[in-house]
Design a protein around this motif. Sequence first.
Motif, PDB file in Angstrom:
ATOM      1  N   SER A 100      -1.995  -3.928  -7.279  1.00 38.14           N
ATOM      2  CA  SER A 100      -2.823  -3.793  -6.079  1.00 38.14           C
ATOM      3  C   SER A 100      -3.929  -2.771  -6.220  1.00 38.14           C
ATOM      4  O   SER A 100      -4.758  -2.631  -5.333  1.00 38.14           O
ATOM      5  CB  SER A 100      -1.951  -3.406  -4.889  1.00 38.14           C
ATOM      6  OG  SER A 100      -1.482  -2.079  -5.044  1.00 38.14           O
ATOM      7  N   ARG A 101      -3.951  -2.048  -7.325  1.00 37.19           N
ATOM      8  CA  ARG A 101      -4.917  -0.959  -7.432  1.00 37.19           C
ATOM      9  C   ARG A 101      -6.335  -1.448  -7.134  1.00 37.19           C
ATOM     10  O   ARG A 101      -7.044  -0.848  -6.341  1.00 37.19           O
ATOM     11  CB  ARG A 101      -4.843  -0.307  -8.816  1.00 37.19           C
ATOM     12  CG  ARG A 101      -5.658   0.974  -8.890  1.00 37.19           C
ATOM     13  CD  ARG A 101      -5.310   1.782 -10.103  1.00 37.19           C
ATOM     14  NE  ARG A 101      -4.059   2.515  -9.910  1.00 37.19           N
ATOM     15  CZ  ARG A 101      -3.551   3.350 -10.818  1.00 37.19           C
ATOM     16  NH1 ARG A 101      -4.161   3.535 -11.979  1.00 37.19           N
ATOM     17  NH2 ARG A 101      -2.436   3.993 -10.570  1.00 37.19           N
ATOM     18  N   LEU A 112      -7.170  -4.588  -5.875  1.00 32.05           N
ATOM     19  CA  LEU A 112      -7.212  -5.366  -4.635  1.00 32.05           C
ATOM     20  C   LEU A 112      -7.303  -4.470  -3.401  1.00 32.05           C
ATOM     21  O   LEU A 112      -8.007  -4.780  -2.440  1.00 32.05           O
ATOM     22  CB  LEU A 112      -5.945  -6.234  -4.555  1.00 32.05           C
ATOM     23  CG  LEU A 112      -5.810  -7.168  -3.352  1.00 32.05           C
ATOM     24  CD1 LEU A 112      -6.862  -8.261  -3.423  1.00 32.05           C
ATOM     25  CD2 LEU A 112      -4.419  -7.783  -3.285  1.00 32.05           C
ATOM     26  N   LEU A 113      -6.573  -3.356  -3.433  1.00 32.92           N
ATOM     27  CA  LEU A 113      -6.430  -2.560  -2.213  1.00 32.92           C
ATOM     28  C   LEU A 113      -7.219  -1.256  -2.215  1.00 32.92           C
ATOM     29  O   LEU A 113      -7.058  -0.429  -1.328  1.00 32.92           O
ATOM     30  CB  LEU A 113      -4.944  -2.244  -1.970  1.00 32.92           C
ATOM     31  CG  LEU A 113      -4.002  -3.441  -1.822  1.00 32.92           C
ATOM     32  CD1 LEU A 113      -2.595  -2.962  -1.515  1.00 32.92           C
ATOM     33  CD2 LEU A 113      -4.469  -4.368  -0.708  1.00 32.92           C
ATOM     34  N   SER A 114      -8.080  -1.057  -3.205  1.00 35.38           N
ATOM     35  CA  SER A 114      -8.747   0.237  -3.291  1.00 35.38           C
ATOM     36  C   SER A 114      -9.987   0.351  -2.414  1.00 35.38           C
ATOM     37  O   SER A 114     -10.519   1.433  -2.228  1.00 35.38           O
ATOM     38  CB  SER A 114      -9.101   0.558  -4.740  1.00 35.38           C
ATOM     39  OG  SER A 114      -7.930   0.944  -5.423  1.00 35.38           O
ATOM     40  N   ALA A 115     -10.439  -0.755  -1.891  1.00 38.10           N
ATOM     41  CA  ALA A 115     -11.639  -0.702  -1.049  1.00 38.10           C
ATOM     42  C   ALA A 115     -11.247  -0.525   0.413  1.00 38.10           C
ATOM     43  O   ALA A 115     -10.311  -1.147   0.886  1.00 38.10           O
ATOM     44  CB  ALA A 115     -12.426  -1.989  -1.217  1.00 38.10           C
ATOM     45  N   ARG A 116     -11.914   0.385   1.092  1.00 34.97           N
ATOM     46  CA  ARG A 116     -11.730   0.468   2.541  1.00 34.97           C
ATOM     47  C   ARG A 116     -13.105   0.524   3.179  1.00 34.97           C
ATOM     48  O   ARG A 116     -13.740   1.576   3.194  1.00 34.97           O
ATOM     49  CB  ARG A 116     -10.906   1.699   2.924  1.00 34.97           C
ATOM     50  CG  ARG A 116     -10.731   1.832   4.445  1.00 34.97           C
ATOM     51  CD  ARG A 116      -9.415   2.502   4.804  1.00 34.97           C
ATOM     52  NE  ARG A 116      -9.165   2.457   6.232  1.00 34.97           N
ATOM     53  CZ  ARG A 116      -7.985   2.669   6.789  1.00 34.97           C
ATOM     54  NH1 ARG A 116      -6.952   2.948   6.050  1.00 34.97           N
ATOM     55  NH2 ARG A 116      -7.826   2.612   8.088  1.00 34.97           N
ATOM     56  N   GLU A 121      -7.487   6.762   4.679  1.00 40.22           N
ATOM     57  CA  GLU A 121      -6.916   6.398   3.384  1.00 40.22           C
ATOM     58  C   GLU A 121      -7.165   4.924   3.067  1.00 40.22           C
ATOM     59  O   GLU A 121      -7.223   4.081   3.972  1.00 40.22           O
ATOM     60  CB  GLU A 121      -5.393   6.655   3.382  1.00 40.22           C
ATOM     61  CG  GLU A 121      -4.997   8.096   3.142  1.00 40.22           C
ATOM     62  CD  GLU A 121      -4.939   8.905   4.439  1.00 40.22           C
ATOM     63  OE1 GLU A 121      -5.364   8.391   5.496  1.00 40.22           O
ATOM     64  OE2 GLU A 121      -4.476  10.054   4.378  1.00 40.22           O
ATOM     65  N   THR A 122      -7.287   4.614   1.782  1.00 38.78           N
ATOM     66  CA  THR A 122      -7.350   3.215   1.345  1.00 38.78           C
ATOM     67  C   THR A 122      -5.948   2.622   1.498  1.00 38.78           C
ATOM     68  O   THR A 122      -4.952   3.364   1.543  1.00 38.78           O
ATOM     69  CB  THR A 122      -7.741   3.103  -0.139  1.00 38.78           C
ATOM     70  OG1 THR A 122      -6.720   3.726  -0.924  1.00 38.78           O
ATOM     71  CG2 THR A 122      -9.076   3.783  -0.417  1.00 38.78           C
ATOM     72  N   PRO A 123      -5.848   1.287   1.552  1.00 32.24           N
ATOM     73  CA  PRO A 123      -4.517   0.658   1.597  1.00 32.24           C
ATOM     74  C   PRO A 123      -3.641   1.154   0.451  1.00 32.24           C
ATOM     75  O   PRO A 123      -2.443   1.383   0.618  1.00 32.24           O
ATOM     76  CB  PRO A 123      -4.837  -0.838   1.438  1.00 32.24           C
ATOM     77  CG  PRO A 123      -6.216  -0.997   1.968  1.00 32.24           C
ATOM     78  CD  PRO A 123      -6.943   0.281   1.636  1.00 32.24           C
ATOM     79  N   TYR A 124      -4.267   1.344  -0.704  1.00 31.73           N
ATOM     80  CA  TYR A 124      -3.542   1.803  -1.877  1.00 31.73           C
ATOM     81  C   TYR A 124      -2.912   3.177  -1.634  1.00 31.73           C
ATOM     82  O   TYR A 124      -1.746   3.424  -1.969  1.00 31.73           O
ATOM     83  CB  TYR A 124      -4.527   1.847  -3.054  1.00 31.73           C
ATOM     84  CG  TYR A 124      -3.902   2.265  -4.341  1.00 31.73           C
ATOM     85  CD1 TYR A 124      -3.059   1.396  -5.018  1.00 31.73           C
ATOM     86  CD2 TYR A 124      -4.162   3.520  -4.870  1.00 31.73           C
ATOM     87  CE1 TYR A 124      -2.476   1.784  -6.204  1.00 31.73           C
ATOM     88  CE2 TYR A 124      -3.579   3.904  -6.062  1.00 31.73           C
ATOM     89  CZ  TYR A 124      -2.742   3.031  -6.726  1.00 31.73           C
ATOM     90  OH  TYR A 124      -2.173   3.416  -7.882  1.00 31.73           O
ATOM     91  N   MET A 136       2.098  -9.730  -3.312  1.00 30.67           N
ATOM     92  CA  MET A 136       0.633  -9.747  -3.203  1.00 30.67           C
ATOM     93  C   MET A 136       0.149 -10.964  -2.413  1.00 30.67           C
ATOM     94  O   MET A 136      -0.840 -10.901  -1.702  1.00 30.67           O
ATOM     95  CB  MET A 136      -0.016  -9.752  -4.593  1.00 30.67           C
ATOM     96  CG  MET A 136       0.079  -8.428  -5.335  1.00 30.67           C
ATOM     97  SD  MET A 136      -0.652  -7.043  -4.400  1.00 30.67           S
ATOM     98  CE  MET A 136       0.798  -5.999  -4.206  1.00 30.67           C
ATOM     99  N   VAL A 160      -8.928  -4.998   7.137  1.00 29.11           N
ATOM    100  CA  VAL A 160      -8.261  -3.996   6.309  1.00 29.11           C
ATOM    101  C   VAL A 160      -7.048  -3.426   7.040  1.00 29.11           C
ATOM    102  O   VAL A 160      -6.000  -3.200   6.445  1.00 29.11           O
ATOM    103  CB  VAL A 160      -9.246  -2.868   5.931  1.00 29.11           C
ATOM    104  CG1 VAL A 160      -8.526  -1.776   5.153  1.00 29.11           C
ATOM    105  CG2 VAL A 160     -10.382  -3.422   5.096  1.00 29.11           C
ATOM    106  N   ILE A 208      -4.242  -5.737   6.532  1.00 25.60           N
ATOM    107  CA  ILE A 208      -3.729  -5.644   5.154  1.00 25.60           C
ATOM    108  C   ILE A 208      -2.808  -4.435   5.038  1.00 25.60           C
ATOM    109  O   ILE A 208      -1.720  -4.506   4.461  1.00 25.60           O
ATOM    110  CB  ILE A 208      -4.892  -5.519   4.130  1.00 25.60           C
ATOM    111  CG1 ILE A 208      -5.661  -6.842   4.042  1.00 25.60           C
ATOM    112  CG2 ILE A 208      -4.369  -5.112   2.748  1.00 25.60           C
ATOM    113  CD1 ILE A 208      -6.852  -6.802   3.108  1.00 25.60           C
TER     114      ILE A 208
END
Lengths: 210, 210
Positions: free
Chosen positions: A201-202, A204-208, B75-78, B162, B171, B174
């Motif tokens: 997920s790094r 996939l989920l790094s964008a906010r 925070e990002t989802p990550y 995933m 977001v 997610i």
Amino acid sequence: MRMAELSAESGVPVATVKYYLREGLLPAGERTSPNQARYSAAHVQRLKLIRALTDVGGLSLASVGAVLAAIDGDETPYEVMGVVQHELAGDLPDVPEDPSDEAFELLAAALRRHGWHELKRGPAVQDMIATMVTVRELGHDRLLDQLEAYVRLALSVAEADMETVKGLGSVDRIIEAGVVGTVLGDRLFAGLRHLAQEMLSRELLSARPS
Amino acid sequence: MRMAELSAESGVPVATVKYYLREGLLPAGERTSPNQARYSAAHVQRLKLIRALTDVGGLSLASVGAVLAAIDGDETPYEVMGVVQHELAGDLPDVPEDPSDEAFELLAAALRRHGWHELKRGPAVQDMIATMVTVRELGHDRLLDQLEAYVRLALSVAEADMETVKGLGSVDRIIEAGVVGTVLGDRLFAGLRHLAQEMLSRELLSARPS
């Protein structure tokens, strides 16, 4: 060995060892004088097991007591595993009647497709139904869409679990391996799953987006 | 909606809702008079999430507070997932220095063989190392012999995980799906694993020689 050695060998403080003795979690040693007793390697192993189940496994002392009573009793390994799973499940929230049946059917169907035909409402099943109902109430049904995949993979994990007990010499050893494998094995696998999620997920989920 | 409706809609008693408001777990409603406030569907969802994480997920209210603060923050989802995993891991026992490095190497090697090359000592890793060290101290090394199989299967489970978040519109959604998937997903998978163990072990483990 004496109490001091038992404590040193197991890494459990003397006061805690005495507490476990009083609570019946640890069998009494062999009395050698009114104030002294002798302990064996089995006591060391039992102390390590108690600490593993509480510190790492997160079980309460009451739950550990129930598990140890089953280990020491006449239960089959299969029945001991039932006790362990019951204690791991903890106190379950009440499951409402109707949706629970729907969840039960969903689970039963997924299991049937993998050759498991007789689903009974034991503690593990009630726990899963409560979880499934909660997931649905939160509107995250997509998690349940993966149930089929999870069933298939859980079967493969259980096959690996079986390798850890096959061919062990004594029944007592099989039981202990089963208990450790269930309590610590759950924790280990959850950790690996989290790591794998992290890896996948790094990006996939790094964008906010702001 | 008013407080009474919020309580009815979410199934959480009024006193508990007020407690969550005081503790900052639930954002204040829109004030309509000195003694009244209006709540929205987001409040209902937040209440359901709090109950899911505590009742089914087994998190403490303090842990839920930390997770919600991350969800509501920048925070990002990550990063939110990191907070969730940290709270799930709980207080870890101290890991002795030397054996911990050995366990770390064992874990890193198993992960490398599955394409995961940069293992860092985050909470999930420390948790696993503590578990592995404990398993070894108990003499149940055969569980660790299956590490390679567990890594491979955990990757497959994470791939299914995933699928539950891919393509979700917002977001925020997610993030919530990730939190629910991690906390309740762990519980669901553990339940399936126990069922599968039951299925595979019924014959193997049903004998207890007297």
